[in-house]
Design an enzyme around this catalytic site. Structure first.
Site, mmCIF file in Angstrom:
data_model
loop_
_atom_site.group_PDB
_atom_site.id
_atom_site.type_symbol
_atom_site.label_atom_id
_atom_site.label_comp_id
_atom_site.label_asym_id
_atom_site.label_seq_id
_atom_site.Cartn_x
_atom_site.Cartn_y
_atom_site.Cartn_z
ATOM 1 N N CYS A 208 72.725 24.721 -21.780
ATOM 2 C CA CYS A 208 73.863 23.877 -22.174
ATOM 3 C C CYS A 208 73.436 22.565 -22.856
ATOM 4 C CB CYS A 208 74.746 23.649 -20.956
ATOM 5 S SG CYS A 208 76.439 23.248 -21.410
ATOM 6 N N HIS B 62 75.302 28.504 -17.230
ATOM 7 C CA HIS B 62 74.938 27.964 -15.914
ATOM 8 C C HIS B 62 75.188 29.122 -14.951
ATOM 9 C CE1 HIS B 62 74.957 23.738 -17.241
ATOM 10 N NE2 HIS B 62 76.062 23.989 -17.911
HETATM 11 N N1 GLN Z 1 77.853 17.564 -22.693
HETATM 12 C C1 GLN Z 1 77.802 18.856 -23.209
HETATM 13 C C2 GLN Z 1 79.131 19.493 -23.518
HETATM 14 O O1 GLN Z 1 80.112 19.260 -22.829
HETATM 15 C C3 GLN Z 1 76.985 19.697 -22.247
HETATM 16 C C4 GLN Z 1 77.684 20.093 -20.969
HETATM 17 C C5 GLN Z 1 76.812 20.848 -20.001
HETATM 18 O O2 GLN Z 1 75.592 20.783 -20.066
HETATM 19 N N2 GLN Z 1 77.420 21.538 -19.067
HETATM 20 O O3 GLN Z 1 79.199 20.238 -24.468
#
Ligand code: GLN
Length: 252
Positions: free
Chosen positions: A94, A196
């Protein structure tokens, strides 16, 4: 055989159970007969720590943490890019995945530079677009016998320069951008992904792939290993893990 696992920014980039990936790598590497060592590498560690790693993991975060890490990656980024290009196996989830592209444009319009290891860019959802949230099921040519599962929660939409470099095809969920059904990227021995979950305990084949690549690389390049007989990794029985995954897929 010692396997140095580099856990990048565990204090900042670590969300939705990402640390489960480290637990899984450590546990499975031990079960295979290896001697894994988890090295936490964050802002205070020297920039060349990354160069000593056999396997790298970095998790996701919110934009605030990404801005902090962005500053540090201005120095460590070149070491990380070199490791990726040298074929050090790695998993980047992510926010970490977004960092490895050209740039990430936050919802407020601010640009976070990427290290340019992967040919992609990410832009946050325009006002009113929903975040990409939920359970996700994907299939990848690298793992033809199974479907992989995970959980995604991101505002950023990622676009690959070449869709053929995607890690996987989305069966259910959003993946890279919710439009082209690509998920993640696979480049050299590195995976960028929005999964995740955490992804590795749910999909042990991917964990084993990373570990085996780390071992192969050590043996081929003879990086600190003396081995006069073929190195054989112990097999692990994944019956329970597979059952759990099938259960999730059936529910979705
Ligand atoms: N900040 C990033 C987004 O919302 C990554 C989010 C995350 O790593 N879950 O796209």
């Amino acid at each position: 055989m010692k396997i140095n696992i580099g856990w990048l920014y565990p204090d900042l980039m670590n969300t939705y159970g990402d640390r489960g990936n480290i637990i899984t790598l450590n546990y499975r590497a031990k079960m295979m007969g290896l001697d894994p060592i988890v090295n936490k590498i964050s802002i205070n560690e020297p920039e060349d720590s990354i160069s000593k790693m056999d396997l790298i993991f970095m998790g996701g975060a919110q934009d605030t943490q990404q801005e902090i890490v962005n500053e540090d990656l201005k120095i460590k980024g070149s070491f990380l890019k070199k490791a990726i290009n040298d074929g050090v196996p790695g998993l980047y989830v992510c926010g970490a995945y977004q960092f490895l592209g050209k740039y990430y444009r936050e919802a407020n319009g601010k640009i976070i530079d990427g290290i340019g290891a992967f040919d992609l860019y990410t832009e946050s959802s325009k006002f009113g677009d929903p975040r990409c949230i939920g359970n996700i099921v994907i299939e990848s040519k690298l793992f033809p016998k199974i479907k992989l599962v995970g959980f995604e929660n991101h505002g950023g939409r990622t676009y690959l320069a070449d869709k053929n470099c995607a890690f996987a095809h989305v069966i259910k969920g959003y993946g890279n951008n919710g439009e082209d059904r690509t998920e993640g990227i696979f480049y050299k021995n590195s995976f960028g992904t929005y999964l995740h979950g955490p992804i590795l305990p749910k999909n042990p084949e991917l964990a084993d792939y990373l570990i085996k690549k780390a071992v192969e690389r050590k043996l081929v390049q003879n990086v600190g290993v003396k081995c006069d007989r073929p190195f054989k990794l112990k097999n692990i029985d994944n019956k329970l893990e597979n059952k759990a995954r099938e259960f999730v897929i059936d529910k979705l």
